[in-house]
Design a protein around this motif. Sequence first.
Motif, PDB file in Angstrom:
ATOM      1  N   SER A 214       1.280  -1.492   0.281  1.00 43.57           N
ATOM      2  CA  SER A 214      -0.101   0.215   0.141  1.00 43.57           C
ATOM      3  C   SER A 214       0.815   1.357   0.371  1.00 43.57           C
ATOM      4  N   ASN A 215       1.757   0.946   0.887  1.00 37.62           N
ATOM      5  CA  ASN A 215       3.070   2.359   1.093  1.00 37.62           C
ATOM      6  C   ASN A 215       3.507   2.670  -0.467  1.00 37.62           C
ATOM      7  N   LEU A 216       3.852   1.224  -1.223  1.00 36.78           N
ATOM      8  CA  LEU A 216       4.879   1.597  -2.556  1.00 36.78           C
ATOM      9  C   LEU A 216       4.532   1.718  -3.372  1.00 36.78           C
ATOM     10  N   VAL A 217       2.680   0.891  -3.060  1.00 37.62           N
ATOM     11  CA  VAL A 217       1.844   2.155  -4.537  1.00 37.62           C
ATOM     12  C   VAL A 217       1.572   3.616  -4.435  1.00 37.62           C
ATOM     13  N   MET A 218       1.447   4.225  -3.468  1.00 39.05           N
ATOM     14  CA  MET A 218       1.654   5.454  -2.950  1.00 39.05           C
ATOM     15  C   MET A 218       2.543   6.106  -3.924  1.00 39.05           C
ATOM     16  N   SER A 219       3.694   5.661  -2.936  1.00 35.52           N
ATOM     17  CA  SER A 219       5.212   6.595  -3.229  1.00 35.52           C
ATOM     18  C   SER A 219       5.736   5.718  -4.746  1.00 35.52           C
ATOM     19  N   LEU A 220       4.926   4.878  -5.020  1.00 35.22           N
ATOM     20  CA  LEU A 220       5.260   4.958  -7.312  1.00 35.22           C
ATOM     21  C   LEU A 220       4.672   6.003  -8.430  1.00 35.22           C
ATOM     22  N   GLN A 221       3.574   6.852  -7.014  1.00 30.12           N
ATOM     23  CA  GLN A 221       2.571   7.810  -7.994  1.00 30.12           C
ATOM     24  C   GLN A 221       3.876   8.734  -7.842  1.00 30.12           C
ATOM     25  N   SER A 222       4.841   8.669  -6.598  1.00 29.41           N
ATOM     26  CA  SER A 222       5.720  10.075  -5.968  1.00 29.41           C
ATOM     27  C   SER A 222       7.048  10.596  -7.843  1.00 29.41           C
ATOM     28  N   ILE A 223       6.525   9.636  -8.668  1.00 28.98           N
ATOM     29  CA  ILE A 223       7.936   9.351  -9.751  1.00 28.98           C
ATOM     30  C   ILE A 223       7.428  10.955 -10.590  1.00 28.98           C
ATOM     31  N   VAL A 238      -0.317   1.351 -11.398  1.00 29.37           N
ATOM     32  CA  VAL A 238      -0.453  -0.211 -10.732  1.00 29.37           C
ATOM     33  C   VAL A 238      -2.173  -0.038 -10.802  1.00 29.37           C
ATOM     34  N   CYS A 239      -2.404  -1.456 -11.818  1.00 27.46           N
ATOM     35  CA  CYS A 239      -3.552  -2.064 -12.500  1.00 27.46           C
ATOM     36  C   CYS A 239      -4.432  -3.546 -11.348  1.00 27.46           C
ATOM     37  N   THR A 240      -2.759  -3.525 -10.815  1.00 21.95           N
ATOM     38  CA  THR A 240      -3.182  -5.667  -9.918  1.00 21.95           C
ATOM     39  C   THR A 240      -2.222  -5.160  -8.687  1.00 21.95           C
ATOM     40  N   PHE A 241      -3.042  -5.098  -7.904  1.00 23.96           N
ATOM     41  CA  PHE A 241      -2.938  -6.241  -6.384  1.00 23.96           C
ATOM     42  C   PHE A 241      -3.355  -6.923  -5.972  1.00 23.96           C
ATOM     43  N   GLN A 242      -2.758  -7.203  -5.743  1.00 24.09           N
ATOM     44  CA  GLN A 242      -3.398  -9.396  -5.390  1.00 24.09           C
ATOM     45  C   GLN A 242      -2.226 -10.002  -4.347  1.00 24.09           C
ATOM     46  N   THR A 243      -3.114 -10.651  -3.787  1.00 19.09           N
ATOM     47  CA  THR A 243      -2.770 -11.012  -2.227  1.00 19.09           C
ATOM     48  C   THR A 243      -1.709 -12.664  -2.646  1.00 19.09           C
ATOM     49  N   ASP A 244      -1.883 -13.599  -1.925  1.00 19.26           N
ATOM     50  CA  ASP A 244      -2.283 -15.189  -1.872  1.00 19.26           C
ATOM     51  C   ASP A 244      -2.348 -15.233  -1.126  1.00 19.26           C
ATOM     52  N   VAL A 250      -6.600 -13.481   7.533  1.00 15.85           N
ATOM     53  CA  VAL A 250      -4.584 -14.335   7.964  1.00 15.85           C
ATOM     54  C   VAL A 250      -4.059 -13.126   6.713  1.00 15.85           C
ATOM     55  N   ILE A 251      -2.761 -12.962   7.679  1.00 11.43           N
ATOM     56  CA  ILE A 251      -2.298 -11.885   7.098  1.00 11.43           C
ATOM     57  C   ILE A 251      -1.046 -12.843   5.763  1.00 11.43           C
ATOM     58  N   PRO A 252      -1.164 -11.765   3.994  1.00 14.40           N
ATOM     59  CA  PRO A 252      -0.604 -12.895   3.583  1.00 14.40           C
ATOM     60  C   PRO A 252       1.373 -13.536   3.423  1.00 14.40           C
ATOM     61  N   GLU A 253       1.591 -13.719   3.024  1.00 13.34           N
ATOM     62  CA  GLU A 253       2.938 -13.538   2.962  1.00 13.34           C
ATOM     63  C   GLU A 253       3.929 -13.218   1.713  1.00 13.34           C
ATOM     64  N   ILE A 254       2.527 -13.305   0.418  1.00 12.14           N
ATOM     65  CA  ILE A 254       2.978 -12.019  -0.680  1.00 12.14           C
ATOM     66  C   ILE A 254       2.423 -11.000  -0.978  1.00 12.14           C
ATOM     67  N   VAL A 255       2.481 -10.552  -1.496  1.00  8.55           N
ATOM     68  CA  VAL A 255       1.351  -9.680  -2.802  1.00  8.55           C
ATOM     69  C   VAL A 255       1.902  -9.034  -3.847  1.00  8.55           C
ATOM     70  N   THR A 256       1.210  -9.186  -5.180  1.00  9.90           N
ATOM     71  CA  THR A 256       1.951  -9.065  -6.631  1.00  9.90           C
ATOM     72  C   THR A 256       1.654  -7.634  -6.840  1.00  9.90           C
ATOM     73  N   SER A 278      13.709   1.485  -7.367  1.00 10.43           N
ATOM     74  CA  SER A 278      15.284   1.896  -5.902  1.00 10.43           C
ATOM     75  C   SER A 278      13.510   2.092  -5.117  1.00 10.43           C
ATOM     76  N   LEU A 279      12.724   2.314  -5.247  1.00  9.78           N
ATOM     77  CA  LEU A 279      11.673   2.793  -4.305  1.00  9.78           C
ATOM     78  C   LEU A 279      10.803   0.967  -3.354  1.00  9.78           C
ATOM     79  N   SER A 280      10.820   0.397  -4.587  1.00  9.37           N
ATOM     80  CA  SER A 280      10.259  -1.022  -3.998  1.00  9.37           C
ATOM     81  C   SER A 280      11.385  -1.855  -3.029  1.00  9.37           C
ATOM     82  N   LYS A 281      12.949  -1.666  -3.345  1.00  4.07           N
ATOM     83  CA  LYS A 281      13.910  -1.945  -2.617  1.00  4.07           C
ATOM     84  C   LYS A 281      13.841  -1.693  -1.879  1.00  4.07           C
ATOM     85  N   SER A 282      13.788  -0.516  -1.125  1.00  4.67           N
ATOM     86  CA  SER A 282      13.891   0.516   0.146  1.00  4.67           C
ATOM     87  C   SER A 282      12.767   0.434   1.121  1.00  4.67           C
ATOM     88  N   ILE A 283      11.490   0.331   0.160  1.00  2.00           N
ATOM     89  CA  ILE A 283      10.215   0.805   1.607  1.00  2.00           C
ATOM     90  C   ILE A 283      10.489  -0.664   1.567  1.00  2.00           C
TER      91      ILE A 283
END
Length: 387
Positions: A214-223, A238-244, A250-256, A278-283
């Motif tokens: 969620s944080n990343l989706v918001m931050s990607l808009q700062s580009i 960002v057009c897909t936000f998918q949990t496993d 249940v808190i998921p393990e992975i979000v795509t 860089s945003l994805s990695k650092s966040i």
Amino acid sequence: MPIKNQFSELFEHIKTWRHHIHQNPELMYDTIETSKFVETKLKEFGCDEVLTGIGRTGVVALIEGKKNISGKVIGLRADMDALPIQEQTNLDYSSNNPGVMHACGHDGHTAMLLGAAKYLADTRNFNGKVALIFQPAEEGGGGAKEMIEDGLVEKFNIQEFYGMHNMPGLELGRFSIKSGDFFAAADTFIIRIVGKGGHAAKPQETIDPILISSNLVMSLQSIASRNINPTKDVVVSVCTFQTDTVSYNVIPEIVTLKGTLRTFDKDVQNNAKDKIFSLSKSIAEAYGGKAEIEFNYGYPVMKNSVDDTEIAMSVAEKVTGKKTLNAEKIMGAEDFSYMLNSAKGAYILIGNGDTPSVHSPTYIFNDEILPIGSSYWAELVETKLQL
Ligand SMILES: [Zn+2]
Ligand SMILES: [Zn+2]
């Protein structure tokens, strides 16, 4: 000069061809029946050569003018593929193929170019040769690229390419075009945010990838708003936000996350790409998680040549009797860019009137523009390859 008389006479035929193609839509490179239909028609019209299997299911017909001393060859391109959409138009010639629909009007593009082929094979009022190009897989498959890689330019000695697309929202039969950069480069990215799943009531024992994402989706808009020069064009969506998980506790393990980057400028494209990484990695790291990123370059920028745009504009004006409009840049993408990267040329839009947008299940290609589009092709050939 209005629509060529021959096209008023041909109108019923062109309409029948379009309805036939519309009723039998095929996806991507699987345009087997459509290609066969096109091949049969082109042979029936008496084209000098009809070649199949270029770019897998692509078809190319060659017609020589009354004179051929100019040595010029121009390529006119139509796309043939449909979309994975369930049609909801209630037309009496609706798709026979469940879940597949001609929702981008490529049935109309194919029919208009067939109309032009018939006229050009009959009249041949030009000096040089015309290659009529029927391309599969425009919708994400890069059919134009495959045709180029299959030697389209060399085989036929094509020096210029021309393309046309219908445009809902633009006045019926009115043309619109832009010189220079026209359609954007479209790249895609997949970001997998890997956390640590667990019980929703014990969040302290997890690394929540939903929070990170969620944080990343918001931050990607700062580009777009903070990294790229505001006078340059860029879209990060960002057009897909998918949990496993499918659960509410249940808190998921992975979000795509899946999304697209649209740009016109190489530097902007590179900067935005670097920032996505860089945003994805650092966040992800800031929250104790991990980001795995896949970035894929897609269709390049589509650029019209200045002089061919001017000619296309005046040809369109001759056909419609109305001024050709100056189009805005479009952040959408077109694989015709691969053809315009191999030779010069121009891509034009033809108004489909007030209809639902392309890629909508209720979209309808307006038959009224068939003779106008065919006339544009014919007039373009007679202008570019004047006797
Ligand atoms: Zn489309
Ligand atoms: Zn299209």
